[in-house]
Enzyme design. Structure first.
Site, short mmCIF file in Angstrom:
data_model
loop_
_atom_site.label_atom_id
_atom_site.label_comp_id
_atom_site.label_asym_id
_atom_site.label_seq_id
_atom_site.Cartn_x
_atom_site.Cartn_y
_atom_site.Cartn_z
N LYS A 50 0.83 -1.20 0.00
CA LYS A 50 0.00 0.00 0.00
C LYS A 50 0.87 1.26 0.00
O LYS A 50 2.03 1.22 0.41
CB LYS A 50 -0.88 0.03 1.26
CG LYS A 50 -1.95 -1.04 1.34
CD LYS A 50 -2.67 -0.93 2.68
CE LYS A 50 -3.77 -1.98 2.80
NZ LYS A 50 -4.90 -1.69 1.91
N ARG A 58 -10.63 -11.33 1.44
CA ARG A 58 -11.56 -12.30 0.87
C ARG A 58 -11.00 -13.71 0.91
O ARG A 58 -11.75 -14.69 0.90
CB ARG A 58 -11.92 -11.88 -0.56
CG ARG A 58 -10.78 -11.88 -1.54
CD ARG A 58 -11.09 -11.06 -2.78
NE ARG A 58 -11.22 -9.65 -2.48
CZ ARG A 58 -11.59 -8.73 -3.36
NH1 ARG A 58 -11.87 -9.07 -4.61
NH2 ARG A 58 -11.68 -7.47 -3.00
#
Length: 511
Positions: A288, A362
């Protein structure tokens, strides 16, 4: 972790010998914006010979929702201080909406930090809505006064301790229904405060092994059955998603299961709560940007909510069998981290091609959902800070909601009742088509790395791990799970505890 002592009183509010008393204040737009004391403050207004609202107006009060105005009583009533909290326009019914009271009460109690004992003389209807309104007042008071202990080494001269005792004025302090609401509010608030504490801890203090230890200790103390899978057991058990995400960290992943079984209930409905527990998310190899990355300590807010909700379930003892699954990992870049291009095998046997290691939530959730379905359940309710797309689409207060029709409606209705709104979102077939892989069963994100419908991609992916016949709901709390701005209403800065109260209400509705 402590919270204020809570009690009911039916003494005349003007005679309560407390440090401060909270009343409600309405605006009257049809009367030039004149102020009106809310129900519950009649005796206090009378003690001021009709000058209470004009005095508050001189102090700048307008009755706007959540506005707090303090007034020294100078001996006019027993309490030395009145705190008037704005409740908006005069309601057409007997009391304001519960969420308006919940927010207003939270703001008032937070403004009274440093006071030992506070009384609340706020409007309560005398009809079937009374329990819900009282519940909102109690929850707002207990949650608005929350403050994370923190790690400062020196006493802070400006820090004022939260209110230590709260008295709530009701028509009959011995009423069993009202007393039951107090008991429930204490349990629910303690659960939310625990989740907030976990989320607010720095990521070096709460890594997967220590997070698991904390949840296990709390679960065992609450009387829940506990199961913990460590890294070797996860590998042996085929939990490819949790293993892949967590293998890049020296603090290896865990899967924690907490189980509550209702006593004396034949063939109860079964609910599985599933939470994403990424204790810190660097993005892994797909790292990130540095700006704001520190806030990724909150990427375990879903698991914190599930773990804390299970503690409340153990205390409230609903007639529903409830299990909680907390998938914990730390997403770090290293020589052992998983990579874009990898293909991993999930717990249900499906093979997933990895395109972006920053879409890790996920993967751990897919394994946990598949395990919950294998164990047997009627409902899967899952919470996760899953996608930035949720914040873009719905903002910081409204969660994204996807799943089966029955579970979506269950969660949406429960969220509306408790002030944790969630908005149903579609799962278009074209989103699933965009996640086709040339070499595996499904790609983890859109195969073109297209972020269009990013929130929807998360829900579509998770649907692949829900067994046939199981009602399921995915609640994306990327925004609502963490409040980064200044305190507002009963939300303090940091972890919020969303969607604990929604899940508990949904379980009540199923029971």
């Amino acid at each position: 972790m402590s919270q204020p002592l809570l009690s009911l009183v039916d003494t005349d509010p003007a005679e309560l010998a407390v440090d401060a008393i909270v009343i409600g204040l309405h605006s009257q737009p049809d009367d030039g914006g004149a102020l009106l004391p809310a129900a519950g403050a009649e005796s206090i207004a009378a003690a001021f010979d009709g000058k209470l609202t004009s005095t508050l107006a001189l102090l700048g009060a307008s009755g706007a929702p959540g506005e707090v105005t303090k007034l020294a009583t100078l001996g006019t009533i027993a309490a030395p201080l009145i705190v008037a909290v704005g409740l908006g326009d005069e309601p057409s019914g007997s009391a304001p909406q519960p969420e308006k009271l919940r927010r207003g009460t939270g703001a008032a109690v937070r403004a009274l930090a440093g006071s030992a004992t506070v009384a609340l003389a706020l409007p309560l209807p005398d009809d079937e809505d009374a329990p819900g309104v009282l519940r909102a007042i109690l929850e707002g008071a207990l949650l608005g006064g929350y403050k994370f202990a923190g790690y400062k080494t020196k006493p802070q001269p400006t820090r004022r301790e939260p209110v230590s005792a709260l008295q709530v004025h009701v028509p009959d302090a011995a009423d069993e229904a009202a007393r039951a609401e107090v008991t429930r509010a204490e349990v629910v608030a303690r659960s939310v405060r625990q989740a907030r504490d976990w989320v607010n801890m720095p990521p070096n203090e709460l890594r997967p092994p220590s997070f698991a230890e904390a949840v296990v200790a709390a679960g065992e103390q609450a009387g829940l059955a506990v199961e913990v899978l460590d890294f070797d057991e996860l590998k042996a058990g085929g939990y490819g998603g949790i293993v892949a995400v967590g293998q890049g960290s020296e603090a290896l992943p865990r899967l924690v299961k907490l189980t509550y079984t209702p006593a004396g209930v034949t063939d109860p409905k079964r609910v599985a709560l599933v939470g994403k527990g990424i204790t810190f998310d660097t993005g892994g190899i797909s790292i990130k940007p540095a700006a704001g990355m520190w806030e990724m300590k909150s990427d375990m807010a879903g698991a914190a909510a599930v773990g804390a909700a299970m503690l409340a379930v153990a205390a409230l003892k609903p007639g529903v069998a409830v299990s909680g699954y907390l998938a914990m990992a730390e997403n770090m870049p290293s020589g052992s981290a998983y990579r874009p291009g990898d293909v991993i095998t999930m717990f249900n046997g499906k093979r997933v091609e990895i395109y972006n290691t920053d879409a890790e939530g996920r993967l751990v959730l897919g394994d946990a959902i598949a395990r919950a379905c294998q164990d047997g359940t009627d409902y899967v309710l899952e919470a996760s800070t899953l996608t930035g797309g949720q914040v873009v689409a719905l903002g910081k207060r409204i969660a994204g909601l996807m799943g089966s029709d029955a579970a979506i409606e269950l969660v949406r209705a429960a969220g509306d009742k408790v002030g944790e709104p969630a908005w149903p979102m579609p799962m278009p077939e074209e989103v699933r088509k965009g996640m086709e892989s040339d070499i595996a069963d499904i790609s983890q994100t859109n195969s073109n790395l297209d972020r269009a419908g990013h929130m929807l991609q998360g829900g579509v992916f998770l649907s692949e791990f829900v067994a046939d016949g199981v009602e399921w709901a995915h609640v994306d709390i990327a925004g609502p799970g963490y409040h980064s701005g200044e305190a507002s209403g009963y939300l303090t800065k940091g972890g919020t505890g969303v969607p604990i109260r929604t899940f508990l209400q949904a379980i009540d509705d199923l029971a």
